[in-house]
Design a protein around this motif. Sequence first.
Motif, mmCIF file in Angstrom:
data_model
loop_
_atom_site.group_PDB
_atom_site.id
_atom_site.type_symbol
_atom_site.label_atom_id
_atom_site.label_comp_id
_atom_site.label_asym_id
_atom_site.label_seq_id
_atom_site.Cartn_x
_atom_site.Cartn_y
_atom_site.Cartn_z
ATOM 1 N N ASN A 125 14.780 0.960 11.518
ATOM 2 C CA ASN A 125 15.066 -0.131 11.794
ATOM 3 C C ASN A 125 14.325 -1.159 12.162
ATOM 4 O O ASN A 125 12.824 -1.506 12.535
ATOM 5 C CB ASN A 125 15.633 -0.515 13.183
ATOM 6 N N ALA A 126 13.788 -2.344 10.875
ATOM 7 C CA ALA A 126 12.976 -2.706 10.843
ATOM 8 C C ALA A 126 12.766 -4.462 12.059
ATOM 9 O O ALA A 126 14.097 -4.762 12.151
ATOM 10 C CB ALA A 126 13.372 -3.671 8.983
ATOM 11 N N SER A 127 11.916 -4.489 12.149
ATOM 12 C CA SER A 127 11.125 -5.594 13.500
ATOM 13 C C SER A 127 10.091 -6.003 12.696
ATOM 14 O O SER A 127 10.178 -6.244 11.503
ATOM 15 C CB SER A 127 10.948 -4.935 14.679
ATOM 16 N N SER A 128 9.248 -6.729 14.132
ATOM 17 C CA SER A 128 8.634 -7.672 13.438
ATOM 18 C C SER A 128 7.187 -6.978 13.208
ATOM 19 O O SER A 128 6.723 -7.340 12.230
ATOM 20 C CB SER A 128 7.976 -8.598 14.633
ATOM 21 N N ASN A 129 7.311 -6.223 13.817
ATOM 22 C CA ASN A 129 5.916 -4.945 13.395
ATOM 23 C C ASN A 129 6.447 -3.678 12.742
ATOM 24 O O ASN A 129 5.495 -2.479 12.396
ATOM 25 C CB ASN A 129 5.060 -4.965 13.795
ATOM 26 N N VAL A 130 7.598 -3.941 12.099
ATOM 27 C CA VAL A 130 8.170 -2.230 11.880
ATOM 28 C C VAL A 130 8.929 -2.430 10.694
ATOM 29 O O VAL A 130 9.970 -3.518 10.088
ATOM 30 C CB VAL A 130 9.338 -1.520 12.974
ATOM 31 N N SER A 131 8.259 -1.889 9.400
ATOM 32 C CA SER A 131 9.661 -2.351 7.661
ATOM 33 C C SER A 131 10.009 -0.802 7.156
ATOM 34 O O SER A 131 8.980 -0.231 7.689
ATOM 35 C CB SER A 131 8.100 -2.308 6.670
ATOM 36 N N VAL A 132 10.732 -0.958 6.577
ATOM 37 C CA VAL A 132 11.657 -0.003 6.511
ATOM 38 C C VAL A 132 11.413 0.737 4.692
ATOM 39 O O VAL A 132 11.962 -0.957 4.469
ATOM 40 C CB VAL A 132 13.268 -0.376 6.819
ATOM 41 N N VAL A 133 11.158 1.410 4.220
ATOM 42 C CA VAL A 133 11.221 1.400 2.435
ATOM 43 C C VAL A 133 11.949 3.255 2.288
ATOM 44 O O VAL A 133 12.255 3.591 2.791
ATOM 45 C CB VAL A 133 9.828 1.915 2.550
ATOM 46 N N GLU A 134 12.639 2.471 2.059
ATOM 47 C CA GLU A 134 14.018 3.075 1.292
ATOM 48 C C GLU A 134 13.127 3.754 -0.460
ATOM 49 O O GLU A 134 13.339 2.969 -1.340
ATOM 50 C CB GLU A 134 15.943 2.653 0.500
ATOM 51 N N ALA A 135 13.378 5.247 -0.469
ATOM 52 C CA ALA A 135 13.206 6.085 -1.094
ATOM 53 C C ALA A 135 14.296 6.537 -2.209
ATOM 54 O O ALA A 135 13.696 7.866 -1.210
ATOM 55 C CB ALA A 135 11.104 6.045 -0.532
ATOM 56 N N LYS A 136 14.373 6.146 -3.113
ATOM 57 C CA LYS A 136 15.500 7.018 -3.381
ATOM 58 C C LYS A 136 15.112 8.582 -4.045
ATOM 59 O O LYS A 136 15.907 9.633 -4.160
ATOM 60 C CB LYS A 136 16.634 6.745 -4.048
ATOM 61 N N SER A 137 13.652 8.616 -4.659
ATOM 62 C CA SER A 137 13.819 10.250 -5.130
ATOM 63 C C SER A 137 12.200 10.265 -4.721
ATOM 64 O O SER A 137 11.324 9.213 -4.270
ATOM 65 C CB SER A 137 13.595 9.665 -6.692
ATOM 66 N N PRO A 138 11.467 10.782 -4.769
ATOM 67 C CA PRO A 138 10.063 11.103 -4.175
ATOM 68 C C PRO A 138 8.746 10.566 -5.488
ATOM 69 O O PRO A 138 8.239 10.081 -4.613
ATOM 70 C CB PRO A 138 10.018 13.386 -5.208
ATOM 71 N N GLN A 139 9.351 10.474 -7.119
ATOM 72 C CA GLN A 139 8.380 9.301 -7.462
ATOM 73 C C GLN A 139 8.554 7.758 -6.835
ATOM 74 O O GLN A 139 7.281 7.095 -6.294
ATOM 75 C CB GLN A 139 9.380 9.268 -8.991
ATOM 76 N N VAL A 140 9.609 7.297 -6.174
ATOM 77 C CA VAL A 140 9.855 6.323 -5.562
ATOM 78 C C VAL A 140 8.863 6.303 -4.336
ATOM 79 O O VAL A 140 8.113 5.250 -4.388
ATOM 80 C CB VAL A 140 10.995 5.928 -5.522
ATOM 81 N N ALA A 141 9.333 7.291 -3.525
ATOM 82 C CA ALA A 141 8.074 7.440 -2.050
ATOM 83 C C ALA A 141 6.529 7.701 -2.481
ATOM 84 O O ALA A 141 5.786 6.838 -1.535
ATOM 85 C CB ALA A 141 8.677 9.101 -1.848
ATOM 86 N N GLN A 142 6.497 8.221 -3.706
ATOM 87 C CA GLN A 142 4.259 8.074 -3.421
ATOM 88 C C GLN A 142 4.272 7.119 -4.561
ATOM 89 O O GLN A 142 3.400 6.152 -3.591
ATOM 90 C CB GLN A 142 4.986 9.383 -4.821
ATOM 91 N N GLN A 143 4.909 6.075 -4.679
ATOM 92 C CA GLN A 143 5.076 4.969 -5.810
ATOM 93 C C GLN A 143 4.787 3.892 -4.343
ATOM 94 O O GLN A 143 3.636 3.074 -4.156
ATOM 95 C CB GLN A 143 5.737 4.443 -6.447
ATOM 96 N N LYS A 144 5.446 4.075 -3.391
ATOM 97 C CA LYS A 144 6.001 3.084 -2.402
ATOM 98 C C LYS A 144 4.239 3.178 -1.392
ATOM 99 O O LYS A 144 3.903 2.056 -0.720
ATOM 100 C CB LYS A 144 7.031 2.776 -1.350
ATOM 101 N N SER A 145 4.111 4.301 -1.042
ATOM 102 C CA SER A 145 3.429 4.757 0.202
ATOM 103 C C SER A 145 1.757 4.707 -0.816
ATOM 104 O O SER A 145 1.125 3.680 -0.229
ATOM 105 C CB SER A 145 3.603 6.070 0.371
ATOM 106 N N ARG A 146 1.875 4.483 -2.059
ATOM 107 C CA ARG A 146 0.201 4.057 -3.149
ATOM 108 C C ARG A 146 0.000 2.991 -2.547
ATOM 109 O O ARG A 146 -0.575 2.443 -2.647
ATOM 110 C CB ARG A 146 0.336 4.327 -4.188
ATOM 111 N N GLU A 147 1.149 1.860 -2.770
ATOM 112 C CA GLU A 147 1.117 0.535 -2.818
ATOM 113 C C GLU A 147 0.990 -0.038 -1.357
ATOM 114 O O GLU A 147 0.083 -0.947 -1.017
ATOM 115 C CB GLU A 147 2.611 -0.263 -3.179
ATOM 116 N N LEU A 148 1.702 0.665 -0.440
ATOM 117 C CA LEU A 148 1.402 0.311 1.137
ATOM 118 C C LEU A 148 -0.117 0.715 1.925
ATOM 119 O O LEU A 148 -0.482 -0.097 2.080
ATOM 120 C CB LEU A 148 3.040 1.314 1.929
ATOM 121 N N ILE A 149 -0.659 1.359 1.066
ATOM 122 C CA ILE A 149 -2.253 1.754 1.357
ATOM 123 C C ILE A 149 -2.984 0.906 0.102
ATOM 124 O O ILE A 149 -4.243 0.324 0.892
ATOM 125 C CB ILE A 149 -2.632 3.315 0.838
ATOM 126 N N ALA A 150 -2.549 0.231 -0.672
ATOM 127 C CA ALA A 150 -3.168 -0.630 -1.258
ATOM 128 C C ALA A 150 -3.031 -1.953 -1.061
ATOM 129 O O ALA A 150 -4.677 -2.577 -0.945
ATOM 130 C CB ALA A 150 -3.007 -0.324 -2.895
#
Length: 154
Positions: A125-150
Amino acid sequence: MVAVLVVVAGVLAWALWPAAAPPPRQREYRAETACLLTGEKGVAAPEAAPVWAGMQEASLATHVKIQYLEVSGPQTPENAETYLASLVQSRCDLILTVGAAPVGALRAGAARFPTVRFVGINGGNASSNVSVVEAKSPQVAQQKSRELIAALVS
């Protein structure tokens, strides 16, 4: 005779001169640390493997430190909260969670640590310090995590 001694001294100096030091093999990391909390299968779990791969790619590019911790024992949100707190105590700037128990731990755990940024991959559940990322495929999960770290360094 003097010329021969000068030549010999020159050859000895050249032969015994220390070689240039090889470049350091260790990696210089930034001050930021990103952490991943997974279920009992760790980064080998199908839902965690692409997230960890994206984190590794981002770490190579940005020099952000990364680490992961797997929840052992009962796979419940209550048990996972202990591991979440452990990552907070490790001074993680960003904590990603993947899997039912780790994502479930965000509900209560994130509220106790308002200065830490959390991300629930495919849940939470999103809140002030929690974001929720929906990754429908492994490729999207990989890309989103890469973007979050960057994003930690920008």
